[in-house]
Design an enzyme around this catalytic site. Structure first.
Site: not given
Ligand code: P53
Length: 474
Positions: A375
């Site tokens: 990611e």
């Molecule tokens: P979003 C923050 C909050 C929740 C999940 O995040 C997160 C993070 C960041 O470290 O981790 C990952 O969508 C996760 C994905 C997520 C992505 O970060 O809040 O593995 O599911 O969508 C991005 O912008």
């Protein structure tokens, strides 16, 4: 010239609960995320008080339809193939396979969806990188057991794993046992399907590390099981990574950074080395945390992962000084300070390409196991023009900066299997529940309230990434 190996796995990543929708179709049970509203209706509060949230009726649940990937996966995957993807990362929705988590038999209709999805990927020439548990433990296991607090989850998870490993033997080459396993310390509901609100800090810590022990044992046993069922597959762990920098050269800040980095590395130390590190045992002692273990657990942990995967969005910054720490930070979950040397997105997340090189080198030096960047990306509000274009030069700039530094990390000697940028097609944000926070190369015409045509459009970054892959990173 770039340093990427010829067989480097370029691609993109999504998670079932953020794109599939179809939340009750073909016998699917409710998952944790299906009770959550979006940020404008108290998502963060719901994440921190999930029992309350479950009793509340919200106007709109973003995960219920999401971008309807359950219906549109064929055309979506074709667009990814058009970008030359070599690998596709997705997750399997646990409650599609075991709607209540503890059903006697798996739900055949749910499995059939993944049969079709995986076949389509393979037909398009993409390898599969599949997360077994990405924030969507069956809701019934939250209700019944408070999730991973209960040892029972280990057996239920392994039963689910056995179904997957047997069914997708020779089809899925790369498995990830838990998405961002360290997230359970920060968002225990998403990470471990548990509610720890109302507990004092020490009790909450006790429960979180007990849940961590259960996941670590489950992960190690899954590694062993996967290798027995399909000797050709590889299994990895997954860390929400991002080197923590000290705010100043004050040794107190440096020590705070050491401790903060260890908070995440703790999980990977166990999964990649096969035992609890001394600093963790000491931390448990000092905080009066007593892990309940079964005989055989420590032995089971010795089955270590084949590769170490991680998400990287930015580095983090920490201070030991409470006054400095009280200042507002960048990023949402890790409560870090804003780094004045870095650019900040409109969501407060910062861009630090060199931080990726630093993080990769540190993880490699620590474990000497192949890495997988699963990611990375920039969540921004995009504008769809009247002629259906999205000029996302800011996203191209972010990705370019990160890919250039990943190239240098490989030049430094780091072994890396591949790179799957996050949210290759726009999807629901995990943190905010919004559609508006977009990461994709492919634009999805749907807004925060679920309105829109749901049509797909290629952004400028689409053509750019297609060239990056074609030229193997140049
Ligand atoms: P979003 C923050 C909050 C929740 C999940 O995040 C997160 C993070 C960041 O470290 O981790 C990952 O969508 C996760 C994905 C997520 C992505 O970060 O809040 O593995 O599911 O969508 C991005 O912008």
């Amino acid at each position: 010239m770039s340093n990427f190996p010829k067989d480097f796995l370029w691609g993109g990543a999504v998670a079932a609960n953020q794109c599939e929708g179809a939340y009750k179709t073909d016998g699917k049970g409710m998952s944790l995320v299906d009770i959550l509203p979006d940020a404008h209706h108290g998502r963060w509060d719901a994440l921190m008080h999930p029992k309350e949230a479950e009793k509340t009726t919200y106007d709109f649940y973003p995960s219920h339809e999401s971008i309807d990937f359950y219906e549109t996966y064929e055309e979506d995957l074709e667009l990814m193939a058009e970008m030359n993807f070599k690998v596709f990362r997705t997750s399997i929705s646990w409650p599609r396979i075991f709607p209540n988590g503890d059903d006697l038999e798996p739900n055949e209709e749910g499995l059939k969806f993944y049969d079709r999805l995986f076949k389509k990927c393979r037909d398009l020439g993409m390898e599969l990188l599949v997360t077994i548990n990405h924030f969507d433990t069956p809701l019934a296991l939250f209700d019944k057991y408070n999730g991973w607090e209960n040892r029972k989850l280990v057996d239920l998870y392994l039963k689910y794993c056995e179904v997957l490993f047997k069914r997708y033997k020779g089809i899925v080459k790369y498995w990830i046992t838990f998405n961002e396993i360290n997230m359970l310390l920060h968002i225990p509901f998403l990470g471990a399907g548990m509610d720890v609100s109302g507990l004092d800090e020490n009790d909450a810590l006790q429960k979180k590390y007990q849940a961590a022990h259960h996941q670590l044992v489950a992960s190690a046993k899954a590694v062993k099981m996967a290798h027995t069922i399909d000797p050709d597959c590889q299994v990895g762990c997954m860390l929400a990574a991002g080197e923590v920098y000290p705010n100043t050269p004050n040794p107190k800040d440096v020590w705070a950074a050491v401790e903060s980095n260890r908070e995440g590395y703790f999980f990977i130390d166990v999964q990649a080395r096969g035992y609890y590190p001394n600093y963790a045992l000491s931390f448990f002692d000092q905080n009066n945390i007593k892990l309940e273990m079964e005989s055989g657990d420590l032995e089971a942990l010795k089955d270590t992962v084949d590769f170490v995967s991680f998400s990287y969005y930015s580095s983090r910054l920490i201070s030991a000084d409470p006054e400095v720490s009280a200042e507002t930070g960048a990023g949402n979950v890790f409560n870090n300070l804003k780094n004045p040397y870095l650019k900040t997105s409109s969501y407060g997340w910062q861009t630090d390409g060199l931080g990726l090189r630093i993080t990769m080198n540190n993880i490699w030096d620590r474990y000497q196991k192949p890495l997988f960047v699963v990611e990375n990306g920039m969540g921004e509000k995009d504008v769809l023009t009247d002629d259906h274009k999205v000029h996302d030069d800011y996203r191209i700039e972010y990705l370019k900066e990160n890919i250039v530094e990943m190239d240098k990390a490989i030049e430094d000697g780091v072994i890396c299997l591949g790179y799957t940028s996050w949210g290759c097609i726009d999807l629901i944000s995990a943190g905010t529940g919004e559609m508006a926070k977009r990461y994709g190369y492919i634009y999805v015409d749907r807004d925060n309230d679920g309105n829109g045509t749901n049509k797909r459009y290629r952004k400028d970054s689409f053509d750019w990434y297609k060239q990056v892959i074609k030229n193997n990173g140049i």
